[in-house]
Design a protein around this motif. Structure first.
Motif, PDB file in Angstrom:
ATOM      1  N   VAL A 132      12.959  75.693  44.679  1.00 47.23           N
ATOM      2  CA  VAL A 132      13.595  74.473  44.624  1.00 47.23           C
ATOM      3  C   VAL A 132      12.774  73.470  45.359  1.00 47.23           C
ATOM      4  CG1 VAL A 132      15.444  73.104  45.531  1.00 47.23           C
ATOM      5  CG2 VAL A 132      15.813  75.387  44.717  1.00 47.23           C
ATOM      6  N   ILE A 133      12.001  73.829  46.293  1.00 47.27           N
ATOM      7  CA  ILE A 133      11.211  72.745  47.083  1.00 47.27           C
ATOM      8  C   ILE A 133       9.834  72.600  46.626  1.00 47.27           C
ATOM      9  CG2 ILE A 133      10.577  71.785  49.200  1.00 47.27           C
ATOM     10  CD1 ILE A 133      13.116  73.220  50.365  1.00 47.27           C
ATOM     11  N   HIS A 173      11.278  67.605  52.197  1.00 47.46           N
ATOM     12  CA  HIS A 173      12.597  67.875  51.953  1.00 47.46           C
ATOM     13  C   HIS A 173      13.506  68.719  52.968  1.00 47.46           C
ATOM     14  CE1 HIS A 173      12.339  66.329  48.001  1.00 47.46           C
ATOM     15  NE2 HIS A 173      11.432  66.947  47.573  1.00 47.46           N
ATOM     16  N   ASP A 212      18.525  64.386  47.552  1.00 41.30           N
ATOM     17  CA  ASP A 212      17.385  64.599  47.975  1.00 41.30           C
ATOM     18  C   ASP A 212      16.222  64.176  47.207  1.00 41.30           C
ATOM     19  OD1 ASP A 212      16.172  64.599  50.506  1.00 41.30           O
ATOM     20  OD2 ASP A 212      15.876  66.746  50.363  1.00 41.30           O
ATOM     21  N   ILE A 221      15.097  65.747  44.303  1.00 44.75           N
ATOM     22  CA  ILE A 221      14.543  67.068  43.609  1.00 44.75           C
ATOM     23  C   ILE A 221      14.758  67.123  42.204  1.00 44.75           C
ATOM     24  CG2 ILE A 221      14.788  69.536  43.475  1.00 44.75           C
ATOM     25  CD1 ILE A 221      14.888  69.444  46.532  1.00 44.75           C
ATOM     26  N   SER A 226      18.929  75.568  52.244  1.00 41.70           N
ATOM     27  CA  SER A 226      18.513  76.881  51.609  1.00 41.70           C
ATOM     28  C   SER A 226      18.670  77.953  52.613  1.00 41.70           C
ATOM     29  CB  SER A 226      17.139  76.854  51.236  1.00 41.70           C
ATOM     30  OG  SER A 226      16.721  75.813  50.345  1.00 41.70           O
ATOM     31  N   TYR A 279      25.075  72.584  47.462  1.00 45.28           N
ATOM     32  CA  TYR A 279      23.643  72.558  47.562  1.00 45.28           C
ATOM     33  C   TYR A 279      22.934  71.793  46.176  1.00 45.28           C
ATOM     34  CZ  TYR A 279      19.127  74.910  47.664  1.00 45.28           C
ATOM     35  OH  TYR A 279      17.896  75.219  47.833  1.00 45.28           O
ATOM     36  N   PHE A 280      23.431  72.142  45.061  1.00 42.77           N
ATOM     37  CA  PHE A 280      22.779  71.288  44.178  1.00 42.77           C
ATOM     38  C   PHE A 280      22.938  69.834  43.952  1.00 42.77           C
ATOM     39  CE2 PHE A 280      22.550  75.677  41.915  1.00 42.77           C
ATOM     40  CZ  PHE A 280      21.078  75.783  42.091  1.00 42.77           C
ATOM     41  N   ILE A 290      17.111  69.926  52.313  1.00 37.93           N
ATOM     42  CA  ILE A 290      17.359  71.196  51.442  1.00 37.93           C
ATOM     43  C   ILE A 290      16.665  72.343  52.044  1.00 37.93           C
ATOM     44  CG2 ILE A 290      16.574  72.031  49.016  1.00 37.93           C
ATOM     45  CD1 ILE A 290      18.722  69.760  49.155  1.00 37.93           C
ATOM     46  N   CYS A 346      20.562  68.573  46.413  1.00 37.46           N
ATOM     47  CA  CYS A 346      19.080  68.482  45.773  1.00 37.46           C
ATOM     48  C   CYS A 346      19.137  67.092  45.020  1.00 37.46           C
ATOM     49  CB  CYS A 346      18.949  69.560  44.854  1.00 37.46           C
ATOM     50  SG  CYS A 346      18.805  71.218  45.524  1.00 37.46           S
TER      51      CYS A 346
END
Lengths: 256, 282
Positions: free
Chosen positions: A216-217, A62, A131, A133, A69, A124-125, A65, A128
């Protein structure tokens, strides 16, 4: 503590007005102004993604991300502390004439930075999701590092704004420092290859970035001691900042 | 209980070339022992007490420590030694125009200034119309501040500061602002405030203002207190004579002599003028 709360209550109107002023100053009543604060980190992200994917992406899952981050935390830190640094000098005309609590200027600047950070956090979300997540309730824990970072930023801002009153070249020195911290915060590389990777934990900004990535990751919750480390940096800088203000509160006047 | 109790207040100021130097230069000078800061006493052992309704005039040449003392009364500075206590809300009219934000509207600036002066939101809501009306800016409420003339700006500042019925009012050379009609209006408003039993401090280089408005006088010279007295006329006479002769009074006798000297001088000047007039007629 009780006195502080009482003061905050008394100064609520002042606080609201200052926040309102800072927003007006920042966005100059333009819609693009708001959009720009989201657009500019995205551009940074894009450039970093293009350039660094070649070198680092294969070892880091990722990667977008991972970059993002680092970027949002770092730019929140930069914006809050840089604006914070100017908060006293910019308002010198006011507090040398009117008796107001000076830390209010800093707090209101921090609110602008926090709101900006909030905006980028939404993007950002969205990234996510793109990507792949998966969202999990543990992500609510992200409030914790944000809270710590906010306090940390205020603490650093207290120290910097005072120093900037006394020494005007602090602005340039701090720019140098920010460049250093950008490279030391592992925004685009992974620390795993370093034999001294624990040393990175001496850098508070990195600590908060890593918290984000872990949740997150990696999808894990950091250890209790890691939480304590986050809080430690926030508290220690708030205390140092408060001491500096307490000591110099009335001598700022001589330097302006 | 006194409204303002200023007891042996001394305020130390620091000067030197520390202002211009940066951190790097500071460290180098510290290491080479070339860093010098000189201190001086802006005010030394100043003592006075004001009761409700008193109006104090502070006199003294430039650099006497007047403005510093006012800053201490408003709480912007704290005395290095001594104690200063005040009871009640303070309205200070010092350099009215500064501290507004150019990009905000008149209304926003009014609220901001109100907040800075420590008013509450409700209070501003209640008084806002009155403030705008008094400043005669009804048609300009949504204008950006940079679009106003400087006269308008000071009118707004004056209105916000004065429409609050403070317990203590501090005037640094500001008694009225604006031009023509507003000058009279602000002057009248000031009189109204002063007549309402407010406690005040006035710094002015116009001695006649002090004679007219004040019932007590504080005379400062290079930070030292020459006198605190309610014999306003006598001391104003003496001060005016001092400005001519530059002889600082040391004891009571000197004051009387100075005052007498002043009266003699004024009389002489008047005779001179009368003569000149008589000559002119011929």
């Amino acid at each position: 503590m009780e006195k502080l709360l009482h003061n905050l209550k008394k100064n609520r109107f002042l606080f609201e007005q200052l926040v309102h002023r800072d927003f007006t100053q920042k966005y100059k009543r333009s819609i693009l102004g708001m959009g720009w604060s989201v657009l500019s980190p995205l551009l940074t992200l894009l450039i970093m993604k293009i350039i660094f994917t070649e070198f680092f992406a294969k070892d880091i899952p990722h990667y977008t991300i991972y970059l993002f981050s680092g970027n949002i935390i770092l730019s929140y830190y930069k914006e809050a502390t840089k604006n914070g640094m100017n908060s006293l000098v910019d308002n010198a005309k006011i507090f040398t004439k009117i008796n107001v609590p000076k830390y209010m200027f800093l707090l209101s600047k921090n609110v602008s930075a926090l709101v900006n950070f909030g905006l980028t956090l939404i993007v950002y979300f969205m990234f996510c999701i793109i990507d792949g997540i998966t969202f999990h309730p543990r992500m609510l824990l992200l409030v914790y590092p944000v809270l710590c970072l906010m306090l940390f930023n205020i603490g650093v801002g207290l120290v910097l704004s005072a120093m900037f009153v006394f020494f005007r070249d602090v602005r340039y020195l701090y720019d140098v420092f920010l460049t250093l911290i950008t490279y030391l915060s592992a925004v685009f590389y992974s620390v795993d290859k370093f034999s001294f990777k624990r040393m990175f934990l001496c850098n508070p900004v990195y600590v908060y970035i890593k918290y984000f990535r872990t949740i997150v990751i990696d999808g894990k919750i950091p250890s209790l001691s890691y939480h304590l480390l986050c809080a430690f940096y926030a508290v220690i800088f708030i205390i140092i900042g408060a001491i500096v203000y307490k000591k110099h509160n009335h001598s700022f006047l001589y330097y302006l | 209980m006194s409204v303002i109790d200023c007891n042996k207040v001394s305020i130390r100021y620091i000067t030197g070339d520390f202002k211009a130097i940066g951190l790097k230069e500071y460290l180098i000078r510290k290491l080479t022992h070339k860093y010098h800061v000189t201190e001086f006493w802006a005010d030394k052992d100043v003592t006075f007490k004001l009761e409700k309704g008193d109006m104090l005039g502070i006199i003294g040449a430039n650099g006497a420590g007047k403005s510093t003392l006012l800053k201490a009364v408003t709480g912007i500075m704290i005395p290095t030694y001594g104690s200063l206590t005040t009871h009640g809300t303070i309205a200070a009219l010092l350099e009215l125009g500064s501290g507004f934000d150019d990009d905000m509207t008149v209304k926003e600036n009014a609220y901001l200034r109100g907040a800075l002066l420590g008013y509450t939101h409700e209070f501003m809501d209640e008084k806002y119309n009155e403030i705008i009306e008094f400043a005669e800016l009804q048609d300009f409420q949504e204008y950006q501040f940079k679009q106003l003339s400087s006269g308008m700006k000071s009118r707004l500042a004056f209105s916000i500061a004065c429409l609050v019925n403070p317990d203590i009012i501090i005037l640094d050379e500001v008694l009225s602002v604006g031009d023509g009609a507003f000058r009279k209006k602000s002057g009248d408003k000031m009189k109204e405030i002063l007549d309402s039993g407010v406690t005040g401090i006035l710094v002015s280089h116009t001695i006649d203002q002090i004679r007219e408005l004040c019932n007590k006088v504080l005379w400062l010279d290079h930070g030292k207190q020459i006198a605190f007295t309610d014999e306003v006329e006598l001391y104003c006479d003496a001060y005016e004579e001092f400005l001519m002769t530059k002889k600082l009074p040391k004891k009571r006798q000197d004051i009387d002599n100075l005052a007498e000297g002043h009266l003699v001088r004024v009389q002489a000047e008047e005779e001179e003028r009368a003569k000149a007039r008589a000559k002119g007629k011929i």
